[in-house]
Design a protein around this motif. Structure first.
Motif, PDB file in Angstrom:
ATOM      1  N   ILE A  18       0.850  -1.210   0.042  1.00  0.00           N
ATOM      2  CA  ILE A  18       0.011  -0.173  -0.029  1.00  0.00           C
ATOM      3  C   ILE A  18       0.807   1.303  -0.050  1.00  0.00           C
ATOM      4  CG2 ILE A  18      -1.502   1.491   1.262  1.00  0.00           C
ATOM      5  CD1 ILE A  18      -2.718  -1.474   2.226  1.00  0.00           C
ATOM      6  N   TYR A  19       2.105   1.228   0.765  1.00  0.00           N
ATOM      7  CA  TYR A  19       2.895   2.328   0.800  1.00  0.00           C
ATOM      8  C   TYR A  19       3.407   2.655  -0.613  1.00  0.00           C
ATOM      9  CZ  TYR A  19       7.108   5.209   1.718  1.00  0.00           C
ATOM     10  OH  TYR A  19       7.930   6.107   1.622  1.00  0.00           O
ATOM     11  N   ASN A  21       2.269   1.671  -3.571  1.00  0.00           N
ATOM     12  CA  ASN A  21       1.078   2.100  -4.341  1.00  0.00           C
ATOM     13  C   ASN A  21       0.808   3.634  -4.210  1.00  0.00           C
ATOM     14  OD1 ASN A  21       0.929  -0.285  -5.919  1.00  0.00           O
ATOM     15  ND2 ASN A  21      -0.602  -1.066  -4.320  1.00  0.00           N
ATOM     16  N   LEU A  22       0.768   4.076  -2.644  1.00  0.00           N
ATOM     17  CA  LEU A  22       0.532   5.569  -2.717  1.00  0.00           C
ATOM     18  C   LEU A  22       1.499   6.388  -3.000  1.00  0.00           C
ATOM     19  CD1 LEU A  22      -1.149   5.322   0.974  1.00  0.00           C
ATOM     20  CD2 LEU A  22      -2.104   5.737  -1.322  1.00  0.00           C
ATOM     21  N   ALA A  23       2.820   5.847  -2.909  1.00  0.00           N
ATOM     22  CA  ALA A  23       3.999   6.781  -3.246  1.00  0.00           C
ATOM     23  C   ALA A  23       3.934   7.008  -4.711  1.00  0.00           C
ATOM     24  CB  ALA A  23       5.326   6.013  -2.757  1.00  0.00           C
ATOM     25  N   ARG A  24       3.570   5.795  -5.563  1.00  0.00           N
ATOM     26  CA  ARG A  24       3.669   5.948  -7.112  1.00  0.00           C
ATOM     27  C   ARG A  24       2.589   7.128  -7.153  1.00  0.00           C
ATOM     28  NH1 ARG A  24       4.092  -0.345  -7.403  1.00  0.00           N
ATOM     29  NH2 ARG A  24       6.276  -0.507  -7.626  1.00  0.00           N
ATOM     30  N   ARG A  25       1.366   6.883  -6.809  1.00  0.00           N
ATOM     31  CA  ARG A  25       0.071   8.059  -7.074  1.00  0.00           C
ATOM     32  C   ARG A  25       0.684   9.360  -6.775  1.00  0.00           C
ATOM     33  NH1 ARG A  25      -5.838   5.985  -5.631  1.00  0.00           N
ATOM     34  NH2 ARG A  25      -5.761   3.732  -6.710  1.00  0.00           N
ATOM     35  N   LYS A  26       1.580   9.462  -5.669  1.00  0.00           N
ATOM     36  CA  LYS A  26       1.957  10.999  -5.463  1.00  0.00           C
ATOM     37  C   LYS A  26       3.142  11.406  -6.234  1.00  0.00           C
ATOM     38  CE  LYS A  26      -0.252  10.764  -0.886  1.00  0.00           C
ATOM     39  NZ  LYS A  26      -0.154  10.891   0.658  1.00  0.00           N
ATOM     40  N   LYS A  28       5.809  10.127  -6.048  1.00  0.00           N
ATOM     41  CA  LYS A  28       7.294  10.160  -5.376  1.00  0.00           C
ATOM     42  C   LYS A  28       8.227   9.282  -5.857  1.00  0.00           C
ATOM     43  CE  LYS A  28       5.444  11.630  -0.838  1.00  0.00           C
ATOM     44  NZ  LYS A  28       5.409  11.235   0.575  1.00  0.00           N
TER      45      LYS A  28
END
Length: 56
Positions: A18-19, A21-26, A28
């Motif tokens: 999850i971390y 995936n969220l980093a990719r969306r933002k 980063k």
């Protein structure tokens, strides 16, 4: 005992996925090392799950 360890490991691998995936969306930067760790953890998770299913 093995079941508790497996559940904790599933939660940790899920949190790492999850971390990332969220980093990719933002947008980063996700290093190749982080991706390699993700792939390795997922493979270990599959093997541990299969071992528990077969020998559980």
């Amino acid at each position: 005992m093995y079941l508790i360890i497996l559940v904790v490991f599933v939660i940790l691998v899920g949190a790492h996925n999850i971390y990332l995936n969220l980093a990719r969306r933002k947008k980063k930067k996700v290093t190749p090392l982080m991706v390699n760790i993700q792939v390795t953890l997922n493979i270990v998770l599959v093997i541990a799950g299969l071992l528990y299913l077969i020998f559980g």
